[in-house]
Enzyme design. Structure first.
Site, PDB file in Angstrom:
ATOM      1  N   ASP A  22     -19.485   9.805 -16.395  1.00 43.66           N
ATOM      2  CA  ASP A  22     -19.910  11.178 -16.200  1.00 43.66           C
ATOM      3  C   ASP A  22     -19.646  11.974 -17.466  1.00 43.66           C
ATOM      4  OD1 ASP A  22     -20.641  13.546 -14.676  1.00 43.66           O
ATOM      5  OD2 ASP A  22     -20.127  12.342 -12.933  1.00 43.66           O
ATOM      6  N   ASP A  38       2.726 -16.029  16.749  1.00 40.78           N
ATOM      7  CA  ASP A  38       2.378 -14.735  17.347  1.00 40.78           C
ATOM      8  C   ASP A  38       2.357 -13.677  16.244  1.00 40.78           C
ATOM      9  OD1 ASP A  38       2.224 -12.552  19.383  1.00 40.78           O
ATOM     10  OD2 ASP A  38       2.785 -14.167  20.738  1.00 40.78           O
ATOM     11  N   HIS A  52       3.386  -7.357  20.228  1.00 38.13           N
ATOM     12  CA  HIS A  52       3.061  -8.530  21.045  1.00 38.13           C
ATOM     13  C   HIS A  52       4.046  -9.674  20.829  1.00 38.13           C
ATOM     14  CE1 HIS A  52       0.479 -11.982  22.351  1.00 38.13           C
ATOM     15  NE2 HIS A  52      -0.056 -11.089  23.163  1.00 38.13           N
ATOM     16  N   SER A  74     -25.686  14.588  -7.021  1.00 41.08           N
ATOM     17  CA  SER A  74     -24.490  14.344  -7.836  1.00 41.08           C
ATOM     18  C   SER A  74     -23.211  14.689  -7.092  1.00 41.08           C
ATOM     19  CB  SER A  74     -24.544  15.203  -9.107  1.00 41.08           C
ATOM     20  OG  SER A  74     -25.497  14.722 -10.002  1.00 41.08           O
ATOM     21  N   SER A 109      -0.872 -13.780  28.007  1.00 40.51           N
ATOM     22  CA  SER A 109       0.082 -13.806  26.885  1.00 40.51           C
ATOM     23  C   SER A 109       1.516 -13.636  27.363  1.00 40.51           C
ATOM     24  CB  SER A 109      -0.234 -12.668  25.902  1.00 40.51           C
ATOM     25  OG  SER A 109      -1.365 -12.949  25.141  1.00 40.51           O
TER      26      SER A 109
END
Length: 1501
Positions: free
Chosen positions: A163, A848, A922, A621, A1283
């Site tokens: 630029d 896990d 978890h 722009s 689970s």
């Protein structure tokens, strides 16, 4: 004296003369650039990178080859021309192979004919094509918090700007405003020194600053006095006037393209919260899209002439060399290149293609030629072409006249004094020379006006043609008014060209522009009527008065976003004959109209902002850096994503509706060239308006062909199966169920041999830089995981010795009371020495999401200290934050596996943690269920819900983290984790994980790298428990298939958390809510949320109480708040925890959440809350509550409440009620029948195997976990899933293993399955939750497809009497006799031929019998082994009527350790099209009962 305009004309003409002699040419020559060079030149090794791979410019190979290319460039020029006749400006080596040179046209022709020259292009010009937009785009609330807040948004992402430079002293770019930036070693850019201040342009925020002007200099366009020979932003249009109309037109057109680097850099990456002050007023606070991103400046655009492609290409080369992540190009060509007619093929687009190959995301302004078709200047598919939108801000103002009329206009100005009118004086009535004018003067020259007549009044001015051509400005009107002492000014448009667009301008005093010609006429008429004049027309007295409103605050409109009038339009073109391309452009829409951002005080192009530090300007722009900044946020979250993936995420998540949920409109010209609004099309906005929040999580991406992870197996046995035969390497194979001794020299030597083979194979096929080997698998399977392209994968498939090449696939994550429910404290733990010995020295491995090691469930200090466990060989990683080991005696191993996740672009170390630390919750939960310490108090929201314990509280925990918060995991990482776990010596392996989808290269459920590695794990004596899946209650939803795995279904146990609401009329309404009660013997007033809204608006239903700020706190305080269960609860945008938070904030004593309607099958789970609260789930009970409330509440005729008379109290829901209808199969638990392939053909193997608690299980939780909104920041959580069921079995298996340490995994599985319960606590058959036809939940009698053999009975499993044992050969026989399995594929995974047969797969010696296709009569054989004293067993069987069942013999006596066969004969009685269920029971005279389920479906043939 020659004026400045004449000087400029001379310079321009001189430039033309220079250009006629010599010009800049961009030359490309034969030979690959660094990024594509694959070798072949003696002395220079390959430097090419794979797609989306960063270029390592620091390597000796790259440096050497770069120098070689530059030498070639120099040699070519020296061989053709004398030194004085040319100037080489740049060598392009990294992205394209060529150079820029200043030569004559004749020399250019010589170059074109030279051997090895590919192209010679004459250089051509390029032109330069926010306080509110972060809020408009939802960044502060929806995006920045996901990455750690605004002060982390874009952290360490480098955005390069090609630029016009930067003004480094601006607050938007200071390093002192935020936390200081650390050095960024990976970025290698230079920082030029400011020649005036002698200080670096860099400061930590700005990490690179260079300028490129060689082509501009030799072309005669560059003026160092104006353009600054440094990265300093000197951009501005200036006030030069050309006298010829053609030059005036050209200049005005060009002005719309000028852009300012400080402005674009601030939009993308400016600091957050910078006050925007202009003319003494504050217009909000500015922020970039990614305020913590770094800025790298590559100045190649200049104030008066724009720039040259040769300089821009050099800047892009340098940016990629330096290591930018994002490149913003608010630049486009003035005209087509001279030597090509193709839009996609020229040095500019070619260098950007190589930049994208190097992993750099490129955003480019689409162009400002709209609203006309085919006006784009950004064409190529590898670039993101950005169109400009008008956002929701509208700066309006008004003028109030003395006659009461209010005239609308625009003007970002303060108001005149409140309640005061000021005299209006027109400029043409106060001219010092007293000459009359037919129109109002334009107020550009204060010296011609009478100051005494203006002072203290409002000055009226006229909008003349001078404003259109740029020689007059509103800022100058304000300056005139201020100089003359006016209190304000009015600028009235009396006539205007069709299509003229007026933008608001900030001014430092009251001022307004009346743009509507009819309103201007009303002003003039009022002024003339109110003004008395003499016969000459001179004013005798000014009587017209008025006041100016406040225009400082914008009005927010819902008709936003809208495509800006100037934004370039498609269709895209493929050549400069304007033929349509088969590629959509623009790609995306972003804010680009009237954007506030940083400004360089050196800038002179925008007259209204000269000397200011902020400006509000428009253009694509301004739109492009919005996308560059948002791309930085996506890159931060997904650091491995390719540019194409980021582009896809941005484009596929866009909005095509505006804030009012109507189709986005585009500003357009009508036939008369007045502006109108039409429905936008993709040629206006591409895919739509950017939606940053959605882009962070797009779900799917459209990526260009790229490298992926593949799991490869090769010929030769792994350690566990190698029986010898290779010179120098003795056998390492183990017998079935025998532990692998990985410390032996034989195993170590053979392991190294296999890894060397893996490396040699890859090295023989591919160059080092083109692949990344992630893991070598040696112990359980022989192969490796590698990151390669699809083409390389195909090469591997054809290579000798390669058995299989599987593309990696994803996996997903599929208890205070359960030890008591399962009878462990009284019936099991005492047999092993009590809870403080239960599971002693048994190691359970958990693949896990990691572990939170500081949780009391995993501390070593709570119980007797753990002794070292020498036989376990696992590693313990160090916490990078605390510098302490994750292990503590209880936790004996802790490692993480993320190589596949990392190269796949999914892994984010900020969120996922590059350590075993649990970032999800978890993994901590499952580990605590299986092996957490005993007696840990469960406290949530200040209340205790009991004491927690694992199934085997003395067992050790080994953590193998391979699952992560947002994306689950990848099989390559999971396989590596399992390999490591078996290598380390775990006894039990818990897998609360299952595949997202079938593997890409196999259709068999039993044969893939995942199940094959588990088969080898079982061969090594490791017991494996896996979650069955959460796809219930529908058939064939299992994700765990193989016979060597124990597949665990989920049960609801006997706890039910109930509560009740007692009303003032005596009615008691049942509900759920784990909450304390309101005060005993006291009733509280009930107030409904929709009756206490602060804005007093009525609602047809009870509000859902998610926003405390909309409710009247004074009316809630001390009462019970009534809320409604809306659809927002179903989709997850509302929660019961938030209702409790609202009630607490407002001072309520409690709350009631009433379900007035619900979708069929909706399931409501209890939620712990820290105050009295209840959810009324029964719609009829909710109606009773509403009826009572309405009858008791008096209202006026408008419906407003006059008095609240309904009262009630909430019961205690902290204590569960124990039900006898337990266990029960949970609704979500996956169901059989099992399948043998992904065509869903039934297998001759029962799954699931067993049922265990898995619904609403209390256990340890990581406070980092965000997956469960109701438990964020807590140390315990109550969640559901198979689970949770699997670790119950893993822990109980540890207790069996402790008592019977020599038992095989199959023996432990048999003990668990043959001793299960099929009756509930009330001695009725176990039920399964199921959907009825209307999808309301009902209860049906469970079958083996729901629960396998039944619900686990730990006490009985310790002493099963008989076991059904099986080993590796048995499982091989099962595979070899399963129809449809290819023997070659079996050998690929097992390394053994199919020499062992069972006759039929249902003859596998498993503790269940399944015949999926029973024709006439089939006889099944089983073998049992006595693991107790001598005992005689009677054998009986029963079956549903469609299938007959017989057993032989009827009885048998077994001595200790003895084995006997028996047969089960099944015969079809009738073909029903459904399965028949039954069982075989072996009842011993010493009290043992051994039961196995039988499943069969009869067929005619």
């Amino acid at each position: 004296m020659m004026n400045v305009e004449h000087v400029f004309m001379v310079l321009v003409l001189s430039g033309f003369l220079i250009l006629a002699k010599s010009e800049v040419y961009i030359v490309t020559i034969e030979g690959d650039p660094v990024i594509s060079y694959t070798g072949g030149i003696d002395g220079f090794e390959a430097t090419a990178v794979e797609s989306d791979q960063k270029l390592d410019v620091t390597s000796d190979l790259v440096t050497s080859y770069s120098q070689h290319l530059e030498t070639r460039h120099d040699t070519l020029l020296e061989s053709l021309f004398d030194d004085e006749t040319y100037t080489k400006l740049y060598s392009y080596k990294h992205l394209i192979n060529g150079f820029a040179v200043h030569i004559s046209p004749e020399q250019a022709e010589t170059l074109r004919r030279a051997p090895g020259v590919k192209s010679v292009d004459r250089d051509w010009k390029v032109r330069k094509l926010t306080t509110h937009t972060p809020q408009f785009l939802g960044l502060p609330t929806g995006v920045w918090p996901t990455g750690g807040g605004y002060d982390r948004a874009g952290e360490d992402i480098v955005i390069g700007f090609v630029d016009s430079g930067i003004f480094p002293h601006h607050p938007s770019f200071q390093n002192t405003i935020t936390e200081p930036y650390e050095p960024l070693p990976r970025y290698r850019g230079k920082c030029e020194i400011d020649p005036d201040t002698k200080r670096s342009f860099c400061n930590g925020k700005i990490v690179g600053a260079q300028h490129f002007a060689k082509a501009a200099t030799v072309s005669g366009a560059f003026n160092p006095e104006i353009d600054f020979a440094s990265p300093l932003d000197g951009d501005g249009h200036g006030r030069l006037v050309f006298f010829l109309n053609v030059y005036i037109f050209f200049w005005i057109f060009f002005k719309r393209w000028l852009l300012f680097h400080s402005h674009t850099a601030a939009i993308a990456a400016g600091n957050n919260g910078i006050p925007v002050r202009v003319h003494g007023f504050e217009y909000g606070r500015a922020s970039g899209m990614a305020p913590r991103a770094r800025i790298a400046v590559y100045k190649a655009l200049y104030r008066l002439f724009g720039g040259f492609v040769a300089d821009v290409v050099a800047a892009i080369e340098q940016a990629v060399h330096d290591g930018v992540d994002i490149l913003n190009l608010s630049v486009g060509p003035n005209s087509p290149p001279a030597t090509t007619r193709t839009t996609f093929l020229n040095p500019f687009d070619a260098v950007l293609l190589s930049a994208v190959k190097a992993g750099v995301f490129v955003a480019q302004a689409a162009g400002n030629g709209g609203p006309f078709a085919k006006t784009l200047v950004s064409y190529s598919p590898w670039i993101v072409s950005v169109a400009a939108a008008v956002d929701d801000r509208r700066y309006k103002n008004h003028l109030t006249l003395g006659n009461g009329k209010i005239l609308a206009g625009i003007g970002m100005s303060p108001a005149t004094r409140v309640n005061q009118k000021y005299t209006l004086v027109a400029a043409n009535d106060i001219l010092l020379d007293s000459s009359g004018k037919s129109t109002t003067a334009d107020c550009q020259k204060p010296e011609v006006l009478n100051k005494n007549m203006v002072k203290g009044n409002i000055l009226l001015c006229g909008y003349s043609f001078n404003f259109v051509i740029g020689t007059a400005s509103m800022a100058k009107v304000a300056e005139t008014a201020k100089t003359l002492g006016a209190v304000g000014f009015v600028l009235a448009v009396e006539n205007a060209s069709p299509g003229t667009k007026f933008d608001p301008v900030p001014v430092g005093m009251p001022g307004i522009l009346i743009t509507d010609i009819s309103k201007s006429q009303e002003l003039i008429d009022y002024y003339n009527v109110s003004t008395s004049r003499d016969w000459t027309g001179r004013v005798k007295s000014f009587k017209a008065v008025g006041s100016i409103g406040n225009g400082l605050e914008p009005i927010l409109h819902k008709s936003a976003p809208m495509v800006a009038l100037f934004s370039a339009r498609g269709p895209n073109i493929k050549d400069y004959s304007f033929r349509d391309a088969d590629l959509l452009k623009p790609d995306i829409l972003a804010p680009g109209s009237l954007i506030w951002a940083s400004w360089s005080p050196n800038g002179t192009d925008e007259a209204n902002f000269i000397g200011e530090h902020f400006a509000m300007i428009s253009g694509t722009s301004m739109a492009a850096p919005h996308i560059a900044g948002i791309a930085a946020l996506v890159k931060q979250k997904h650091p491995r994503w390719s540019p194409a993936a980021i582009k896809s995420a941005l484009m596929t998540t866009t909005n095509t509706l505006d804030r009012a949920q109507r189709p986005i409109l585009a500003q357009q010209y009508s036939g008369s060239e007045t502006m109108t609004f039409v429905r936008a099309t993709p040629f206006d906005y591409g895919s739509g308006h950017v939606n940053p929040r959605a882009a962070l999580d797009p779900g799917l991406i459209f990526d260009a062909a790229k490298s992926e992870v593949y799991i490869v197996t090769i010929e030769g046995d792994p350690v566990i199966s190698y029986t010898g035969g290779i010179d120098g390497f003795e056998a390492t194979a183990v017998e079935s169920d025998q532990k692998l001794d990985v410390t032996s020299d034989l195993v170590t030597s053979y392991s190294q041999h296999l890894e060397t083979r893996h490396d040699t194979l890859l090295e023989s096929l591919f160059d080092d830089e083109t692949y990344t080997k992630l893991y070598s698998y040696k112990h359980l399977i022989n192969g490796f995981a590698v990151h390669i392209s699809p083409e390389q994968a195909e090469t591997l498939r054809r290579a000798p010795g390669v058995k299989s090449v599987d593309r990696d696939w994803k996996v997903r994550k599929l208890t205070t009371h359960t030890p008591q429910f399962l009878g462990l404290p009284t019936g099991v733990w005492p047999t092993g020495g009590g809870y403080d010995r239960a599971g002693e020295d048994i190691v359970i491995g958990f693949v896990d999401s990691g572990i939170f090691p500081h949780h009391p469930s995993f501390q070593n200090t709570i119980t007797e200290p753990y002794e070292p466990l020498p036989r376990y060989r696992g590693k313990c990683e160090i916490d990078p934050d605390t510098k302490r080991s994750f292990c503590n005696g209880k936790i004996v191993g802790a490692q993480h596996f993320a190589k596949a996740a990392t190269v796949s672009g999914a892994f984010n170390p900020e969120i996922d943690f590059a350590s075993p630390l649990d970032g999800d919750g978890h993994g901590s939960h499952t580990a605590a269920i299986a092996a957490g310490n005993n007696g840990i108090p469960v406290r949530v929201h200040g209340f205790e819900y009991g004491r927690a314990s694992g199934m085997a509280p003395r067992a050790r925990i080994a953590v193998y983290k391979a699952l992560y918060r947002l994306f689950g995991g990848f099989v390559a990482d999971v396989v590596a984790a399992i390999e490591q776990a078996v290598h380390d010596g775990v006894d039990i392996l818990n897998l609360s994980v299952g595949p997202n989808s079938p593997p890409a290269t196999t259709r068999t459920t039993f044969l893939n790298p995942f199940d094959a590695v588990l088969l080898s794990a079982v061969k090594a004596g490791v017991f494996v428990a896996q979650a069955a899946g959460n796809g219930g209650p529908f058939a064939k939803t299992l994700v765990s298939y193989s016979p060597w795995i124990v597949s665990v279904a989920a049960a609801v146990d006997d706890r039910r958390y109930k509560n009740h609401l007692t009303l003032g009329n005596g009615k008691i309404l049942a509900g759920i809510g784990m909450s304390p009660a309101t005060r005993v013997n006291q009733k509280y007033t009930l107030v409904a949320a929709n009756d206490i809204l602060l804005d007093s608006s009525g609602k047809s239903t009870t509000a859902d109480c998610q926003k405390p700020e909309v409710l009247n706190k004074n009316m809630v305080k001390g009462n019970i708040l009534l809320c409604g269960y809306s659809f927002n609860f179903v989709i997850g945008t509302a929660s019961m925890a938030k209702v409790a938070e609202t009630a607490k904030t407002l001072g309520a004593v409690g709350f009631v959440l009433a379900v007035e309607n619900a979708s069929p099958g909706t399931k409501f789970d209890p939620v712990p809350v820290g105050m009295p609260g209840i959810l009324i789930t029964d719609i009829s009970k909710s109606q009773e509550l509403i009826d009572y409330y309405n009858v008791s509440t008096s209202r006026d005729w408008t419906g407003r409440v006059k008095s609240f008379k309904a009262v009630g109290s909430i019961g205690n829901g902290l204590e569960p009620i124990l039900h006898k209808s337990a266990p029960m199969v949970a609704l979500f638990s996956a169901r059989g029948p099992n399948i043998k392939d992904y065509s869903f053909r039934d297998a001759d193997l029962l799954k699931p195997d067993i049922l265990a608690p898995g619904s609403l299980i209390w256990a340890s939780w990581s406070p980092n976990g965000t997956d469960e909104a109701n438990f964020i920041g807590e140390h315990f959580a109550m969640i559901s899933g198979t689970s949770m069921a699997a670790p119950h079995i893993a822990g109980i298996a540890a207790l069996v293993k402790q008592k019977h340490p020599r038992w095989s995994p199959a023996a432990i599985k048999s003990a668990l399955m043959t001793t299960t319960n099929t009756l509930d606590r009330a001695q009725r058959p176990i039920l399964a939750q199921q959907y009825s036809g209307s999808e309301t939940m009902t209860f049906v009698r469970a079958t083996p497809f729901d629960y396998g053999s039944g619900h686990v009975n730990p006490r009985a499993a310790l002493d099963p009497g008989l076991i059904f044992d099986a080993g590796y050969e048995d499982y091989l026989g099962f595979l070899c006799t399963t129809p449809g399995l290819d023997s070659h594929e079996i050998r690929n995974y097992t390394h053994l031929p199919c020499n062992y047969t069972l006759g039929h797969p249902y003859n596998l010696n498993s503790p269940s019998i399944t015949v999926s296709h029973l024709v006439r009569t089939q006889t099944v054989t089983r073998t049992v082994t006595n693991v107790n004293e001598e005992e005689t067993y009677k054998i009986t069987a029963r079956m549903s009527p469609a299938v007959a069942i017989e057993t032989s013999p009827q009885a048998m006596t077994l001595k200790p350790g003895a084995s006997r066969k028996f047969t089960v004969t099944l015969s079809v009685r009738s073909v029903t099209g459904t399965y028949s269920f039954g069982e075989v029971l072996l009842k011993g005279n010493q009290g043992h009962k051994v039961r196995i389920p039988v499943v069969a479906m009869g067929y005619d043939r």
